[in-house]
Scaffold this motif. Structure first.
Motif, short mmCIF file in Angstrom:
data_model
loop_
_atom_site.label_atom_id
_atom_site.label_comp_id
_atom_site.label_asym_id
_atom_site.label_seq_id
_atom_site.Cartn_x
_atom_site.Cartn_y
_atom_site.Cartn_z
N PRO A 34 13.71 -11.95 -4.84
CA PRO A 34 12.43 -11.79 -5.57
C PRO A 34 11.54 -10.73 -4.90
CG PRO A 34 12.58 -13.90 -4.45
CD PRO A 34 13.72 -13.52 -4.47
N PRO A 35 10.47 -10.20 -5.44
CA PRO A 35 9.69 -9.27 -4.76
C PRO A 35 8.93 -10.07 -3.66
CG PRO A 35 8.76 -9.70 -6.82
CD PRO A 35 10.40 -10.41 -6.86
N ARG A 36 8.60 -9.34 -2.95
CA ARG A 36 7.50 -10.14 -1.80
C ARG A 36 6.45 -9.23 -0.97
NH1 ARG A 36 12.36 -9.30 1.33
NH2 ARG A 36 12.01 -8.75 3.42
N LYS A 37 5.59 -9.65 -0.50
CA LYS A 37 4.58 -8.94 0.28
C LYS A 37 4.53 -9.11 1.65
CE LYS A 37 0.71 -8.39 -3.16
NZ LYS A 37 -0.52 -8.89 -3.23
N LEU A 38 4.69 -8.06 2.53
CA LEU A 38 4.79 -7.81 3.77
C LEU A 38 3.30 -8.42 4.45
CD1 LEU A 38 6.95 -4.86 4.55
CD2 LEU A 38 7.70 -7.48 4.49
N ALA A 39 3.11 -8.75 5.76
CA ALA A 39 1.87 -9.15 6.50
C ALA A 39 0.79 -7.88 6.22
CB ALA A 39 2.09 -9.49 7.72
N ASP A 40 1.52 -6.68 6.12
CA ASP A 40 0.44 -5.57 6.20
C ASP A 40 0.09 -5.25 4.78
OD1 ASP A 40 2.52 -4.47 4.98
OD2 ASP A 40 2.92 -2.72 6.42
N GLY A 41 0.48 -5.96 3.83
CA GLY A 41 0.03 -6.01 2.47
C GLY A 41 1.01 -5.32 1.48
N SER A 42 1.95 -4.41 2.07
CA SER A 42 2.78 -3.80 1.20
C SER A 42 3.95 -4.64 0.60
CB SER A 42 3.52 -2.78 2.11
OG SER A 42 4.32 -3.40 3.08
N GLN A 43 4.29 -4.12 -0.39
CA GLN A 43 5.02 -4.87 -1.49
C GLN A 43 6.51 -4.35 -1.32
OE1 GLN A 43 4.21 -7.04 -3.71
NE2 GLN A 43 5.82 -7.57 -4.94
N ILE A 44 7.63 -5.39 -1.29
CA ILE A 44 8.80 -5.10 -1.50
C ILE A 44 9.40 -5.57 -2.77
CG2 ILE A 44 11.28 -5.49 -0.59
CD1 ILE A 44 9.95 -5.87 2.07
#
Length: 108
Positions: A34-44
């Motif tokens: 599934p998609p996820r967000k990194l700690a810096d706010g960027s989206q994978i």
């Protein structure tokens, strides 16, 4: 230890062939992260991987009867890489999951 556990959806109906008297089933299986967000706010974004599945003997017979495109499947097996030469004498490689056990799951 060489162990793979996958949970995904069958991409095409199994192809059944016989090597001697042994049945073998081959098909693709899609697994999705599934998609996820990194700690810096960027989206994978969501990522789908396709796996080559191989089942022998009794497992192949069960797959022939019950597995179809879209079936949700959990399988457990071993990673195998095969090497061969094509008609142009070029070495080709394919990585497959050779299934030891599997479970048919409800479509969702």
């Amino acid at each position: 230890m060489n162990k793979v556990i996958l949970l995904g959806y069958v991409g095409k109906d199994p192809e059944i062939r016989y090597i001697g008297t042994r049945p073998v089933a081959s098909f693709s299986l899609a697994t999705t992260e599934p998609p996820r967000k990194l700690a810096d706010g960027s989206q994978i974004p969501e990522r789908t991987e396709w796996h080559n599945i191989v089942m022998w003997d009794h497992n192949a017979q069960i797959a022939e009867r019950y597995v179809t495109k879209g079936t949700r499947l959990m399988c457990e097996g071993k990673l195998r890489t095969r090497v061969w030469e094509d008609k142009s004498a070029i070495k080709r490689y394919v990585t497959e999951i050779v299934v030891d056990t599997f479970e048919l799951l409800n479509k969702q």
